[in-house]
Design a protein around this motif. Structure first.
Motif, PDB file in Angstrom:
ATOM      1  N   ASP A   6       0.997  -1.258   0.038  1.00  0.00           N
ATOM      2  CA  ASP A   6      -0.061  -0.171   0.063  1.00  0.00           C
ATOM      3  C   ASP A   6       0.692   1.091   0.159  1.00  0.00           C
ATOM      4  N   PHE A   7       1.989   1.282   0.670  1.00  0.00           N
ATOM      5  CA  PHE A   7       2.845   2.355   0.731  1.00  0.00           C
ATOM      6  C   PHE A   7       3.664   2.427  -0.586  1.00  0.00           C
ATOM      7  N   GLU A   8       3.936   1.666  -1.237  1.00  0.00           N
ATOM      8  CA  GLU A   8       4.430   1.765  -2.630  1.00  0.00           C
ATOM      9  C   GLU A   8       3.449   2.107  -3.666  1.00  0.00           C
ATOM     10  N   ALA A   9       2.112   1.609  -3.497  1.00  0.00           N
ATOM     11  CA  ALA A   9       1.093   2.113  -4.240  1.00  0.00           C
ATOM     12  C   ALA A   9       0.761   3.756  -4.034  1.00  0.00           C
ATOM     13  N   LEU A  10       0.762   4.096  -3.044  1.00  0.00           N
ATOM     14  CA  LEU A  10       0.578   5.441  -2.597  1.00  0.00           C
ATOM     15  C   LEU A  10       1.762   6.270  -3.178  1.00  0.00           C
ATOM     16  N   LEU A  11       2.984   5.874  -2.943  1.00  0.00           N
ATOM     17  CA  LEU A  11       4.214   6.799  -3.501  1.00  0.00           C
ATOM     18  C   LEU A  11       4.027   6.650  -4.964  1.00  0.00           C
ATOM     19  N   ALA A  12       3.538   5.706  -5.609  1.00  0.00           N
ATOM     20  CA  ALA A  12       3.528   5.397  -6.873  1.00  0.00           C
ATOM     21  C   ALA A  12       2.360   6.489  -7.488  1.00  0.00           C
ATOM     22  N   GLU A  13       1.443   6.658  -7.147  1.00  0.00           N
ATOM     23  CA  GLU A  13       0.287   7.386  -7.182  1.00  0.00           C
ATOM     24  C   GLU A  13       0.765   8.720  -7.309  1.00  0.00           C
ATOM     25  N   LEU A  14       1.259   9.182  -6.200  1.00  0.00           N
ATOM     26  CA  LEU A  14       1.810  10.571  -6.003  1.00  0.00           C
ATOM     27  C   LEU A  14       3.067  10.870  -6.775  1.00  0.00           C
TER      28      LEU A  14
END
Length: 174
Positions: free
Chosen positions: A99-107
């Motif tokens: 989830d952290f990786e997905a968040l960083l990718a989205e941002l």
């Protein structure tokens, strides 16, 4: 602002905080006091400090994205986070790292632009990656040992607000 458990110099702490573009918070034990109040039919309630909510809104107004990643589901917490205008909410997370990786990718950000505030062992991996690792005063020892900064306050008692003010002050100083 912090306890004497800070593991880095004040100048380095301020620089790390100034670099933050996204702040990630655990929910249970950070935004709440970590206690689960259970009704006979299984419903649970949690409490969140109103000052933490204002801190999160102020942090967003300062240009920092705010996210919540928690291993537990909670309709009440989700409603509160939505009310605060938080767009990045990962509740019932089966893998905080993903989830952290997905968040960083989205941002389109890196861990070097993130702050993570936790209280217990599931938060350690994210804290170790983040530019700024924060924790509540009543966190478990391993989390306190990993944190760059330890709040004066326990989870659910103003620790989130104090962390938000730390980041805002550092951004304003640069």
């Amino acid at each position: 602002m912090s306890t004497d458990k800070t593991s880095i110099s004040a100048d380095e702490l301020q620089q790390r905080a100034a670099d933050v573009r996204v702040a990630v918070f655990d929910v249970d034990g950070v935004m709440t006091d970590g206690k689960l109040y259970l009704y006979d039919h299984g419903e649970e309630i949690k409490t969140m400090h109103v000052r933490d909510g204002l801190g999160l809104k102020r942090l967003q107004a300062a240009g920092v994205a705010v996210a919540a990643i928690s291993g537990r589901p909670s309709p009440a917490a989700a409603a509160r986070l939505h009310d605060l205008g938080i767009d990045y909410i990962y509740l019932d997370s089966r893998d905080k790292q993903l989830d952290f990786e997905a968040l960083l990718a989205e941002l389109e950000l890196t861990p070097d632009q993130a702050a993570v505030m936790g209280d217990d062992l599931p938060d350690l991996g994210l804290m170790r990656q983040a530019r700024l690792a924060l924790c509540v005063a009543d966190a478990v020892d391993d989390v306190i040992d990993t944190a760059h900064w330890v709040s004066r306050f326990n989870g659910g008692q103003g620790a989130v607000r104090e962390a938000c003010e730390l980041i805002i002050a550092a951004r304003n100083a640069h």
